[in-house]
Design a protein around this motif. Structure first.
Motif, PDB file in Angstrom:
ATOM      1  N   LYS A  22       0.853  -1.187   0.000  1.00  0.00           N
ATOM      2  CA  LYS A  22       0.000   0.000   0.000  1.00  0.00           C
ATOM      3  C   LYS A  22       0.887   1.235   0.000  1.00  0.00           C
ATOM      4  O   LYS A  22       1.956   1.256   0.624  1.00  0.00           O
ATOM      5  N   LEU A  23       0.435   2.285  -0.680  1.00  0.00           N
ATOM      6  CA  LEU A  23       1.235   3.499  -0.825  1.00  0.00           C
ATOM      7  C   LEU A  23       1.621   4.093   0.535  1.00  0.00           C
ATOM      8  O   LEU A  23       2.766   4.497   0.737  1.00  0.00           O
ATOM      9  N   ASP A  24       0.684   4.153   1.465  1.00  0.00           N
ATOM     10  CA  ASP A  24       1.004   4.694   2.796  1.00  0.00           C
ATOM     11  C   ASP A  24       2.110   3.884   3.476  1.00  0.00           C
ATOM     12  O   ASP A  24       2.970   4.448   4.158  1.00  0.00           O
ATOM     13  N   ASP A  25       2.098   2.562   3.298  1.00  0.00           N
ATOM     14  CA  ASP A  25       3.128   1.709   3.887  1.00  0.00           C
ATOM     15  C   ASP A  25       4.490   1.952   3.232  1.00  0.00           C
ATOM     16  O   ASP A  25       5.526   1.911   3.900  1.00  0.00           O
ATOM     17  N   ILE A  26       4.480   2.215   1.925  1.00  0.00           N
ATOM     18  CA  ILE A  26       5.727   2.496   1.206  1.00  0.00           C
ATOM     19  C   ILE A  26       6.326   3.802   1.703  1.00  0.00           C
ATOM     20  O   ILE A  26       7.532   3.887   1.969  1.00  0.00           O
ATOM     21  N   VAL A  27       5.481   4.812   1.837  1.00  0.00           N
ATOM     22  CA  VAL A  27       5.951   6.120   2.325  1.00  0.00           C
ATOM     23  C   VAL A  27       6.540   5.978   3.727  1.00  0.00           C
ATOM     24  O   VAL A  27       7.607   6.515   4.026  1.00  0.00           O
ATOM     25  N   GLU A  28       5.871   5.224   4.576  1.00  0.00           N
ATOM     26  CA  GLU A  28       6.350   5.006   5.943  1.00  0.00           C
ATOM     27  C   GLU A  28       7.675   4.229   5.945  1.00  0.00           C
ATOM     28  O   GLU A  28       8.604   4.573   6.687  1.00  0.00           O
ATOM     29  N   LEU A  29       7.773   3.212   5.103  1.00  0.00           N
ATOM     30  CA  LEU A  29       9.001   2.426   5.020  1.00  0.00           C
ATOM     31  C   LEU A  29      10.160   3.281   4.501  1.00  0.00           C
ATOM     32  O   LEU A  29      11.282   3.190   5.011  1.00  0.00           O
ATOM     33  N   GLU A  30       9.897   4.130   3.522  1.00  0.00           N
ATOM     34  CA  GLU A  30      10.954   4.995   2.996  1.00  0.00           C
ATOM     35  C   GLU A  30      11.489   5.902   4.083  1.00  0.00           C
ATOM     36  O   GLU A  30      12.702   6.086   4.210  1.00  0.00           O
ATOM     37  N   GLU A  31      10.615   6.477   4.885  1.00  0.00           N
ATOM     38  CA  GLU A  31      11.049   7.362   5.977  1.00  0.00           C
ATOM     39  C   GLU A  31      11.905   6.590   6.982  1.00  0.00           C
ATOM     40  O   GLU A  31      12.952   7.070   7.428  1.00  0.00           O
ATOM     41  N   LYS A  32      11.481   5.392   7.330  1.00  0.00           N
ATOM     42  CA  LYS A  32      12.238   4.552   8.266  1.00  0.00           C
ATOM     43  C   LYS A  32      13.618   4.221   7.679  1.00  0.00           C
ATOM     44  O   LYS A  32      14.631   4.328   8.372  1.00  0.00           O
ATOM     45  N   GLU A  33      13.658   3.834   6.387  1.00  0.00           N
ATOM     46  CA  GLU A  33      14.929   3.509   5.753  1.00  0.00           C
ATOM     47  C   GLU A  33      15.845   4.733   5.705  1.00  0.00           C
ATOM     48  O   GLU A  33      17.047   4.621   5.973  1.00  0.00           O
ATOM     49  N   TYR A  34      15.284   5.874   5.387  1.00  0.00           N
ATOM     50  CA  TYR A  34      16.068   7.108   5.337  1.00  0.00           C
ATOM     51  C   TYR A  34      16.714   7.379   6.693  1.00  0.00           C
ATOM     52  O   TYR A  34      17.922   7.658   6.781  1.00  0.00           O
ATOM     53  N   GLN A  35      15.936   7.291   7.759  1.00  0.00           N
ATOM     54  CA  GLN A  35      16.468   7.534   9.104  1.00  0.00           C
ATOM     55  C   GLN A  35      17.533   6.503   9.477  1.00  0.00           C
ATOM     56  O   GLN A  35      18.550   6.847  10.078  1.00  0.00           O
TER      57      GLN A  35
END
Length: 159
Positions: free
Chosen positions: A84-97
Motif C-alpha cells: 500500500k502506498l502509505d506503507d511504502i511512504v512510511e518504510l521509505e522514511e524509516k529507511e532514510y532515518q
C-alpha cells in the motif's frame, strides 16, 4: 591531489568506498541497496546531499505527493509494488532515518592521509559536476570492474 597516483582523503573531487554490507536491510532506498560503504567524510556528505536531492523530488501518485525514492521503488521493485502506498511512504522514511544513523556511525579514514588511486582495497570514483548533476566516474580498474558487476547484478534482478 597529492600526485597522479595518489589522492588525498579530504579531496572533494573523489568519493571513496569499501565493499561491504549495510547494518540494516533496505527495500526502497537505493543507497542502502548498494554494497558500497563510504569511508570518507566527504563521501558521506555527498551521499547525504544526493539522498536529500532525491527525496526533494516530488511525484503525484494516486492522491499523494511522494518523494523520488518512493517513485523509483514503485517503478523498479516488484516487492514494493505489492505494498500500500502509505506503507511504502512510511518504510521509505524509516529507511532514510536508518541510513542517516548508519552514515553517522561509520568508521572513516583519517582526512590527513592519502591513498593510492590504483587501490584494490577501495572503490574510488572521480566526481564531475555537469550543470546541476554530479556524475561519479570509476577512477581505477578495480572500481570499473565492480561497477560493471553491479550493473549486471541490477539487470539480472530486474529480469
Amino acid at each position: 591531489m597529492a600526485d597522479d597516483k595518489t589522492i588525498n582523503i579530504d579531496d572533494i573531487n573523489y568519493a571513496v568506498y569499501k565493499i561491504g554490507e549495510w547494518k540494516n536491510h533496505y527495500e526502497i532506498n537505493q543507497i542502502g541497496l548498494s554494497h558500497e560503504i563510504p569511508v570518507t567524510k566527504n563521501t558521506i556528505t555527498h551521499i547525504k546531499f544526493s539522498m536529500d536531492e532525491i527525496r526533494a523530488s516530488q511525484f503525484d501518485l494516486s492522491d499523494k505527493k511522494v518523494n523520488g525514492f518512493v517513485a523509483i521503488a514503485l517503478q523498479l521493485n516488484p516487492k514494493v509494488q505489492e505494498m500500500k502506498l502509505d506503507d511504502i511512504v512510511e518504510l521509505e522514511e524509516k529507511e532514510y532515518q536508518n541510513i542517516l544513523d548508519e552514515l553517522e556511525n561509520l568508521e572513516v579514514l583519517d582526512e590527513n592521509d592519502s591513498i593510492p588511486l590504483e587501490s584494490d582495497e577501495y572503490l574510488i570514483y572521480k566526481l564531475e559536476k555537469d550543470c546541476h548533476v554530479t556524475t561519479s566516474i570509476p577512477a581505477n580498474e578495480y572500481t570499473k570492474q565492480f561497477y560493471k558487476d553491479e550493473l549486471k547484478r541490477i539487470e539480472d534482478a530486474l529480469d
